[in-house]
Design a protein around this motif. Structure first.
Motif, mmCIF file in Angstrom:
data_model
loop_
_atom_site.group_PDB
_atom_site.id
_atom_site.type_symbol
_atom_site.label_atom_id
_atom_site.label_comp_id
_atom_site.label_asym_id
_atom_site.label_seq_id
_atom_site.Cartn_x
_atom_site.Cartn_y
_atom_site.Cartn_z
ATOM 1 N N LYS A 95 19.713 31.363 -7.780
ATOM 2 C CA LYS A 95 20.810 30.429 -7.527
ATOM 3 C C LYS A 95 22.069 31.172 -7.103
ATOM 4 O O LYS A 95 22.848 30.659 -6.308
ATOM 5 C CB LYS A 95 21.089 29.595 -8.776
ATOM 6 N N GLU A 96 22.285 32.367 -7.655
ATOM 7 C CA GLU A 96 23.471 33.145 -7.310
ATOM 8 C C GLU A 96 23.419 33.625 -5.867
ATOM 9 O O GLU A 96 24.443 33.793 -5.228
ATOM 10 C CB GLU A 96 23.628 34.326 -8.265
ATOM 11 N N GLU A 97 22.229 33.862 -5.384
ATOM 12 C CA GLU A 97 22.062 34.310 -4.000
ATOM 13 C C GLU A 97 21.979 33.087 -3.096
ATOM 14 O O GLU A 97 20.914 32.687 -2.647
ATOM 15 C CB GLU A 97 20.789 35.145 -3.852
ATOM 16 N N ALA A 98 23.119 32.483 -2.846
ATOM 17 C CA ALA A 98 23.152 31.290 -1.998
ATOM 18 C C ALA A 98 22.784 31.673 -0.570
ATOM 19 O O ALA A 98 23.118 32.758 -0.094
ATOM 20 C CB ALA A 98 24.533 30.660 -2.035
ATOM 21 N N GLU A 99 22.120 30.748 0.092
ATOM 22 C CA GLU A 99 21.721 31.009 1.466
ATOM 23 C C GLU A 99 22.949 31.032 2.360
ATOM 24 O O GLU A 99 23.849 30.200 2.236
ATOM 25 C CB GLU A 99 20.756 29.927 1.951
ATOM 26 N N ALA A 100 22.978 31.988 3.268
ATOM 27 C CA ALA A 100 24.082 32.083 4.228
ATOM 28 C C ALA A 100 23.976 30.911 5.203
ATOM 29 O O ALA A 100 22.871 30.487 5.562
ATOM 30 C CB ALA A 100 24.004 33.407 4.976
ATOM 31 N N PRO A 101 25.095 30.378 5.629
ATOM 32 C CA PRO A 101 25.021 29.268 6.581
ATOM 33 C C PRO A 101 24.383 29.728 7.894
ATOM 34 O O PRO A 101 24.536 30.874 8.316
ATOM 35 C CB PRO A 101 26.478 28.858 6.781
ATOM 36 N N ALA A 102 23.654 28.819 8.507
ATOM 37 C CA ALA A 102 22.955 29.141 9.755
ATOM 38 C C ALA A 102 23.954 29.446 10.867
ATOM 39 O O ALA A 102 24.989 28.793 10.993
ATOM 40 C CB ALA A 102 22.072 27.982 10.165
ATOM 41 N N THR A 103 23.654 30.455 11.667
ATOM 42 C CA THR A 103 24.510 30.824 12.804
ATOM 43 C C THR A 103 23.850 30.501 14.128
ATOM 44 O O THR A 103 24.481 30.606 15.168
ATOM 45 C CB THR A 103 24.850 32.325 12.764
ATOM 46 N N THR A 104 22.578 30.116 14.069
ATOM 47 C CA THR A 104 21.858 29.780 15.299
ATOM 48 C C THR A 104 21.094 28.484 15.102
ATOM 49 O O THR A 104 20.898 28.024 13.986
ATOM 50 C CB THR A 104 20.855 30.892 15.686
ATOM 51 N N LYS A 105 20.690 27.897 16.229
ATOM 52 C CA LYS A 105 19.848 26.715 16.204
ATOM 53 C C LYS A 105 18.838 26.838 17.332
ATOM 54 O O LYS A 105 18.945 27.723 18.187
ATOM 55 C CB LYS A 105 20.670 25.432 16.322
ATOM 56 N N ILE A 106 17.883 25.962 17.364
ATOM 57 C CA ILE A 106 16.827 25.991 18.380
ATOM 58 C C ILE A 106 17.091 24.870 19.372
ATOM 59 O O ILE A 106 17.334 23.727 18.999
ATOM 60 C CB ILE A 106 15.443 25.815 17.730
ATOM 61 N N CYS A 107 17.026 25.207 20.642
ATOM 62 C CA CYS A 107 17.203 24.222 21.703
ATOM 63 C C CYS A 107 16.017 23.254 21.669
ATOM 64 O O CYS A 107 14.860 23.701 21.667
ATOM 65 C CB CYS A 107 17.279 24.908 23.060
ATOM 66 N N PRO A 108 16.261 21.943 21.643
ATOM 67 C CA PRO A 108 15.150 20.989 21.584
ATOM 68 C C PRO A 108 14.329 20.932 22.872
ATOM 69 O O PRO A 108 13.181 20.503 22.856
ATOM 70 C CB PRO A 108 15.832 19.649 21.309
#
Length: 160
Positions: free
Chosen positions: A127-140
């Motif tokens: 729980k302490e190691e929160a996921e970093a916010p996404a910096t990329t996405k996938i083109c649909p």
């Protein structure tokens, strides 16, 4: 043996080499450590049952000694289990079995509590190691990876 035969027989590895590779795997080493610690832990639990719990149970049951609870199968009459064993009599040692069952239940309880504690500690760290916010996405459209703030795909130029 030719080199070609060696490769066909064991893909170039000797039996000793394959065994060394098997032993050096992490899970085999973990299992070996677990068995060694489990053996030592079993002695602690056996001592707890034999030296602390069974005397208390004996006191609560009016002095019953479970190690001397047995049935002689040949019909003889012996005061203690040791006397029956010295005489060579066949015995059903249900008192010893009860002690071993208590031993097992305590061992299972302690291992359960230990695993539960380790899981709780592991979950706290997760729980302490929160996921970093996404910096990329996938083109649909073209399925390429693009910046999360992009409004147009640089690969296929589709609007997002």
């Amino acid at each position: 043996m030719t080199e070609k035969m060696k490769k066909a027989a064991g893909k170039g590895k000797s039996l000793a080499g394959e065994f060394r590779e098997f032993i050096m795997r992490g899970n085999v080493m973990d299992m070996a450590v677990g068995v060694i610690i489990g053996g030592a832990f079993q002695k602690i639990i056996s001592s707890l049952v034999d030296d602390i719990i069974m005397p208390v149970i004996s006191l609560l049951t009016g002095g019953v000694d479970f190690n001397n609870k047995f049935v002689v199968l040949d019909g003889g009459d012996y005061a203690t289990l040791e006397a029956a064993k010295e005489a060579g009599a066949a015995t059903l040692n249900y008192g010893t079995f009860i002690t071993v069952v208590i031993n097992f239940v305590l061992m299972a309880l302690v291992i359960f509590l230990l695993v539960k504690f380790m899981n709780n500690v592991s979950n706290k760290f997760a729980k302490e190691e929160a996921e970093a916010p996404a910096t990329t996405k996938i083109c649909p459209k073209c399925k390429s990876e693009i910046n999360i703030e992009a409004t147009k795909c640089p690969c296929c130029t589709s609007d997002l």
